[in-house]
Design a protein around this motif. Structure first.
Motif, PDB file in Angstrom:
ATOM      1  N   LEU A  86      15.654   8.292 139.876  1.00 29.89           N
ATOM      2  CA  LEU A  86      17.008   8.049 140.363  1.00 29.89           C
ATOM      3  C   LEU A  86      17.993   9.063 139.783  1.00 29.89           C
ATOM      4  O   LEU A  86      18.992   9.419 140.432  1.00 29.89           O
ATOM      5  CB  LEU A  86      17.454   6.619 140.061  1.00 29.89           C
ATOM      6  CG  LEU A  86      17.644   6.175 138.614  1.00 29.89           C
ATOM      7  CD1 LEU A  86      19.089   6.353 138.176  1.00 29.89           C
ATOM      8  CD2 LEU A  86      17.236   4.720 138.446  1.00 29.89           C
ATOM      9  N   CYS A  87      17.732   9.560 138.568  1.00 33.20           N
ATOM     10  CA  CYS A  87      18.612  10.562 137.958  1.00 33.20           C
ATOM     11  C   CYS A  87      18.311  11.966 138.473  1.00 33.20           C
ATOM     12  O   CYS A  87      19.230  12.717 138.824  1.00 33.20           O
ATOM     13  CB  CYS A  87      18.479  10.523 136.440  1.00 33.20           C
ATOM     14  SG  CYS A  87      19.163   9.032 135.677  1.00 33.20           S
ATOM     15  N   SER A  88      17.042  12.331 138.506  1.00 35.74           N
ATOM     16  CA  SER A  88      16.690  13.670 138.990  1.00 35.74           C
ATOM     17  C   SER A  88      17.032  13.813 140.465  1.00 35.74           C
ATOM     18  O   SER A  88      17.549  14.840 140.903  1.00 35.74           O
ATOM     19  CB  SER A  88      15.203  13.957 138.749  1.00 35.74           C
ATOM     20  OG  SER A  88      14.382  12.976 139.359  1.00 35.74           O
ATOM     21  N   GLY A  89      16.770  12.759 141.235  1.00 35.41           N
ATOM     22  CA  GLY A  89      17.092  12.805 142.654  1.00 35.41           C
ATOM     23  C   GLY A  89      18.585  12.865 142.906  1.00 35.41           C
ATOM     24  O   GLY A  89      19.055  13.627 143.757  1.00 35.41           O
ATOM     25  N   ALA A  90      19.345  12.078 142.156  1.00 36.05           N
ATOM     26  CA  ALA A  90      20.800  12.070 142.320  1.00 36.05           C
ATOM     27  C   ALA A  90      21.392  13.434 142.006  1.00 36.05           C
ATOM     28  O   ALA A  90      22.324  13.900 142.679  1.00 36.05           O
ATOM     29  CB  ALA A  90      21.418  10.998 141.428  1.00 36.05           C
ATOM     30  N   SER A  91      20.850  14.113 140.994  1.00 38.81           N
ATOM     31  CA  SER A  91      21.386  15.424 140.618  1.00 38.81           C
ATOM     32  C   SER A  91      21.170  16.456 141.721  1.00 38.81           C
ATOM     33  O   SER A  91      21.979  17.365 141.904  1.00 38.81           O
ATOM     34  CB  SER A  91      20.737  15.909 139.317  1.00 38.81           C
ATOM     35  OG  SER A  91      19.378  16.273 139.519  1.00 38.81           O
ATOM     36  N   LEU A  92      20.101  16.299 142.473  1.00 38.89           N
ATOM     37  CA  LEU A  92      19.825  17.229 143.575  1.00 38.89           C
ATOM     38  C   LEU A  92      20.694  16.939 144.793  1.00 38.89           C
ATOM     39  O   LEU A  92      21.025  17.839 145.559  1.00 38.89           O
ATOM     40  CB  LEU A  92      18.342  17.148 143.956  1.00 38.89           C
ATOM     41  CG  LEU A  92      17.353  17.611 142.890  1.00 38.89           C
ATOM     42  CD1 LEU A  92      15.942  17.219 143.273  1.00 38.89           C
ATOM     43  CD2 LEU A  92      17.453  19.110 142.669  1.00 38.89           C
ATOM     44  N   LEU A  93      21.083  15.682 144.948  1.00 39.44           N
ATOM     45  CA  LEU A  93      21.904  15.295 146.091  1.00 39.44           C
ATOM     46  C   LEU A  93      23.378  15.568 145.866  1.00 39.44           C
ATOM     47  O   LEU A  93      24.134  15.741 146.820  1.00 39.44           O
ATOM     48  CB  LEU A  93      21.710  13.804 146.396  1.00 39.44           C
ATOM     49  CG  LEU A  93      20.361  13.412 147.004  1.00 39.44           C
ATOM     50  CD1 LEU A  93      20.198  11.901 146.975  1.00 39.44           C
ATOM     51  CD2 LEU A  93      20.237  13.934 148.427  1.00 39.44           C
ATOM     52  N   GLY A  94      23.804  15.589 144.613  1.00 40.60           N
ATOM     53  CA  GLY A  94      25.218  15.784 144.303  1.00 40.60           C
ATOM     54  C   GLY A  94      25.697  14.740 143.321  1.00 40.60           C
ATOM     55  O   GLY A  94      25.426  14.812 142.133  1.00 40.60           O
ATOM     56  N   ALA A  95      26.390  13.712 143.844  1.00 39.71           N
ATOM     57  CA  ALA A  95      26.895  12.649 142.969  1.00 39.71           C
ATOM     58  C   ALA A  95      26.894  11.307 143.705  1.00 39.71           C
ATOM     59  O   ALA A  95      27.934  10.674 143.881  1.00 39.71           O
ATOM     60  CB  ALA A  95      28.301  12.993 142.481  1.00 39.71           C
ATOM     61  N   PRO A  96      25.713  10.840 144.134  1.00 40.54           N
ATOM     62  CA  PRO A  96      25.663   9.592 144.910  1.00 40.54           C
ATOM     63  C   PRO A  96      25.798   8.326 144.077  1.00 40.54           C
ATOM     64  O   PRO A  96      26.074   7.254 144.614  1.00 40.54           O
ATOM     65  CB  PRO A  96      24.282   9.651 145.565  1.00 40.54           C
ATOM     66  CG  PRO A  96      23.457  10.438 144.601  1.00 40.54           C
ATOM     67  CD  PRO A  96      24.387  11.473 144.029  1.00 40.54           C
ATOM     68  N   LEU A  97      25.608   8.427 142.756  1.00 39.43           N
ATOM     69  CA  LEU A  97      25.584   7.227 141.914  1.00 39.43           C
ATOM     70  C   LEU A  97      26.809   7.130 141.006  1.00 39.43           C
ATOM     71  O   LEU A  97      26.726   6.587 139.907  1.00 39.43           O
ATOM     72  CB  LEU A  97      24.304   7.208 141.062  1.00 39.43           C
ATOM     73  CG  LEU A  97      22.984   7.313 141.823  1.00 39.43           C
ATOM     74  CD1 LEU A  97      21.803   7.253 140.869  1.00 39.43           C
ATOM     75  CD2 LEU A  97      22.870   6.228 142.894  1.00 39.43           C
TER      76      LEU A  97
END
Length: 223
Positions: A86-97
């Motif tokens: 959830l952290c690595s994926g969020a960092s690639l997407l931008g700021a979803p969390l």
């Protein structure tokens, strides 16, 4: 590098109990043992099972460096944190969390599907950003569609959805789609799905969930 005094024991999927048991027995014999998990060992991984099995078998768990009583069956356990999907994926997407979120696994191997459905419903109704682990497997292809249908009762079909496969690893894939098109996305067990809340938006091919700063401050530059 593995030395002559070290060894690797590798077991396949659904062999978690066997892995945990081998590790515990190895440590009880006076040897050191590391149980390797992807992501963070405390998030949908092996740390919990180690603690559960020790509890069931009355094996005392001590922090590293603690003195062990000679008359007790005990092991020292250190949980070393990692970077969860959830952290690595969020960092690639931008700021979803950037605001409140819920994490839900769609795997019903250990949790009944009706309970998973209730959790999806509650998270969608409460307008959480929803992070979905284990969204789809070869045998379990309909769960992500059912999740999509539940969430769309409470969320607009144009809600951004981030799809991240193998984050920070070989064959990494990152894309952003819409909630109404989620059933068309290429998804497997290596994928983490990020479903935005009612405020989440796309900006320059990134996924952003505002935390509320614009409601409190003037964010426009003076330049």
């Amino acid at each position: 590098m593995i030395t002559e005094k070290q060894s690797i024991i590798s077991l396949g999927m659904r062999k978690e109990k066997e892995r945990a048991n081998i590790a515990i027995e190895t440590v009880l014999k006076g040897k050191s043992c590391a149980v390797i998990s992807s992501g963070d060992p405390g998030i949908y991984a092996m740390a919990g099972l180690i603690f559960e099995m020790c509890s069931e078998n009355k094996i005392e768990i001590l922090p590293v460096g603690a003195k062990q009583a000679d008359n007790k069956k005990a092991i020292q356990v250190e949980v070393i944190p990692g970077i969860p999907a959830l952290c690595s994926g969020a960092s690639l997407l931008g700021a979803p969390l950037m605001h409140d979120f819920a994490t839900i696994s769609l795997s019903d191997l250990l949790t009944l599907w009706n309970i998973i459905e209730d959790r999806i419903e509650a998270a969608a109704k409460a307008d959480f950003v929803i992070v979905i682990y284990n969204p789809k497997s070869k045998k379990r292809v309909e769960h992500i569609i059912k999740a999509q249908q539940i969430i769309m009762k409470y969320r607009d079909g144009n809600t951004p959805v981030g799809i991240v496969r193998s984050a920070m690893r070989e064959n990494q894939q990152v894309s952003i789609t819409l909630l109404k098109n989620l059933h068309k996305a290429k998804i497997d067990m290596q994928t983490t799905v990020f479903i935005g809340n009612s405020k989440t938006k796309n900006y320059c091919d990134f996924m952003v969930t505002p935390r509320g700063y614009s409601d409190k401050y003037n964010l426009k530059s003076n330049q």
